[in-house]
Scaffold this motif. Structure first.
Motif, short mmCIF file in Angstrom:
data_model
loop_
_atom_site.label_atom_id
_atom_site.label_comp_id
_atom_site.label_asym_id
_atom_site.label_seq_id
_atom_site.Cartn_x
_atom_site.Cartn_y
_atom_site.Cartn_z
N PHE A 270 -13.54 78.49 156.89
CA PHE A 270 -14.51 77.54 157.43
C PHE A 270 -14.34 77.37 158.94
O PHE A 270 -15.32 77.27 159.68
CB PHE A 270 -14.39 76.19 156.72
CG PHE A 270 -15.06 76.14 155.37
CD1 PHE A 270 -16.42 75.85 155.28
CD2 PHE A 270 -14.35 76.39 154.21
CE1 PHE A 270 -17.06 75.81 154.05
CE2 PHE A 270 -14.99 76.35 152.97
CZ PHE A 270 -16.33 76.07 152.89
N PHE A 271 -13.10 77.33 159.37
CA PHE A 271 -12.83 77.17 160.80
C PHE A 271 -13.41 78.34 161.60
O PHE A 271 -14.10 78.13 162.61
CB PHE A 271 -11.32 77.07 161.03
CG PHE A 271 -10.95 76.85 162.48
CD1 PHE A 271 -10.85 75.58 163.00
CD2 PHE A 271 -10.71 77.93 163.32
CE1 PHE A 271 -10.51 75.37 164.34
CE2 PHE A 271 -10.38 77.75 164.64
CZ PHE A 271 -10.29 76.47 165.16
N GLU A 272 -13.12 79.56 161.16
CA GLU A 272 -13.61 80.72 161.90
C GLU A 272 -15.14 80.76 161.91
O GLU A 272 -15.75 81.08 162.93
CB GLU A 272 -13.06 82.02 161.30
CG GLU A 272 -13.48 83.24 162.12
CD GLU A 272 -12.94 84.54 161.56
OE1 GLU A 272 -12.97 85.53 162.30
OE2 GLU A 272 -12.51 84.58 160.39
N TYR A 273 -15.75 80.40 160.77
CA TYR A 273 -17.22 80.44 160.75
C TYR A 273 -17.80 79.38 161.68
O TYR A 273 -18.80 79.65 162.38
CB TYR A 273 -17.75 80.24 159.33
CG TYR A 273 -19.25 80.46 159.27
CD1 TYR A 273 -19.77 81.74 159.40
CD2 TYR A 273 -20.13 79.40 159.13
CE1 TYR A 273 -21.14 81.96 159.39
CE2 TYR A 273 -21.50 79.60 159.12
CZ TYR A 273 -22.00 80.89 159.24
OH TYR A 273 -23.36 81.10 159.25
N ALA A 274 -17.21 78.20 161.69
CA ALA A 274 -17.69 77.15 162.60
C ALA A 274 -17.60 77.62 164.06
O ALA A 274 -18.50 77.37 164.86
CB ALA A 274 -16.88 75.87 162.41
#
Length: 334
Positions: A270-274
């Motif tokens: 989720f962090f990388e996609y954000a």
């Protein structure tokens, strides 16, 4: 005759595997290169005060490459890939702020844990050269955020370096024009400057939420606006829409409900996609250059998935970071 004296700054940069000699930073009046490059050493020696070449070069090496920044035992983890940034013109040098701004510009284009480790201060004696007289060291928190920080370092596809250089010039000229774009950039860059991966994630989510003017129907408009802005086809828009919805729900759970170990197992996804989505959002905002966020919101409401290129006239897409470009619509976070 008294020599004209002024003060100039240099900066050491880590968090990358590339030679900054390939990057065109002239819009900021800055040039760069690997410290391990012979040309960087020659530049420092050539521009040093008489009899100060050895001392100055040792100072650069010690500050940037030793583990304690003063030439003690042990080498910094990034010593081999450290870059030095310097003024193109000693008589009209960049400010300390300019060095941080150019690193921020690169991170907007290429989401990465690129960082300034040191700013070195030097006296410049016109006609004679430079003399290093001190330095500052800055905190960077990537070591505390990831299991493998090096996977988040700045790299670029060499075949797209000209696009990156062109966009850097475009960014310098345009990034401060629109309040809502400047606000999004602020939160995006804030995500790199906190010593908590959870707070970094929250900063990225706040950045993404700037796509919506106000709080009414935030969840729906958040994911739809992002999907329209960042998609080239209906299928890709639909994927971004679904991912943005998952992202928004994950953020709400983190903030309001608390996370269990199963939730945290997917945190880096989720962090990388954000981070990728925030980068792409800012780039698209800059390219379209709509004066007000309300105007952009209205155009996004009128258009559908895959119609983002119709937001403004004369739009030309940027694909300088081709891997990030595709990940926005192909990323699997479920």
């Amino acid at each position: 005759m008294e020599l004209k004296e002024s003060y100039v700054h240099f900066a050491t940069v880590g968090g990358t595997y590339i030679d900054f000699d390939h990057l065109d930073l002239t819009p900021w009046g800055i040039k760069g290169g690997l410290i391990e490059s012979k040309s960087t050493e020659e530049f420092i020696r050539k521009n040093s005060m008489p009899d100060m070449a050895d001392r100055n070069w040792k100072r650069v090496k010690d500050v940037s490459q030793s583990s304690d920044g003063i030439g003690g035992a042990g080498m910094h983890g990034d010593w081999e890939y450290m870059n030095l940034l310097w003024p193109l013109d000693f008589n009209n040098p960049p400010s300390e702020k300019d060095y941080f701004e150019v690193i921020g510009a690169i991170k907007v284009i290429h989401p990465s844990e690129l960082y300034i480790l040191n700013v070195l201060d030097a006296q410049y004696f016109d006609g004679k050269g430079i003399y290093f007289n001190g330095w500052s060291t800055y905190n960077n928190y990537h070591w505390h955020k990831y299991q493998e920080p090096e996977k988040h370092y700045f790299i670029y596809p060499e075949e797209h370096i000209q696009e990156t250089n062109d966009f850097l010039a475009f960014y310098k000229k345009n990034y401060g024009k629109r309040d809502y774009v400047r606000n999004a950039i602020k939160y995006y860059l804030d995500s790199f400057n906190v010593n908590s991966i959870e707070m970094s994630f929250i900063c990225l989510c706040i950045c993404l939420e700037t796509i919506v003017p106000g709080n009414e129907q935030l969840s729906y408009r958040f994911r739809r606006n992002l999907a329209v802005l960042c998609s080239e086809s209906y299928e890709r828009g639909n994927k971004i829409y679904k991912n943005a919805n998952l992202l928004y729900n994950y953020r709400s759970k983190l903030v309001h409900s608390g996370m269990n170990s199963k939730d945290f197992a997917k945190f880096e996804l989720f962090f990388e996609y954000a981070q990728i989505l925030a980068s792409r959002m800012i780039i698209e905002m800059l390219l379209h250059d709509i004066p007000k966020i309300d105007e952009l919101d209205k155009k996004l409401t009128e258009l559908g998935f895959g119609q983002g290129s119709m937001i403004s006239e004369g739009y030309k897409k940027f694909q300088g970071n081709i891997s990030t470009w595709h990940k926005v619509s192909e990323y699997e976070i479920q």
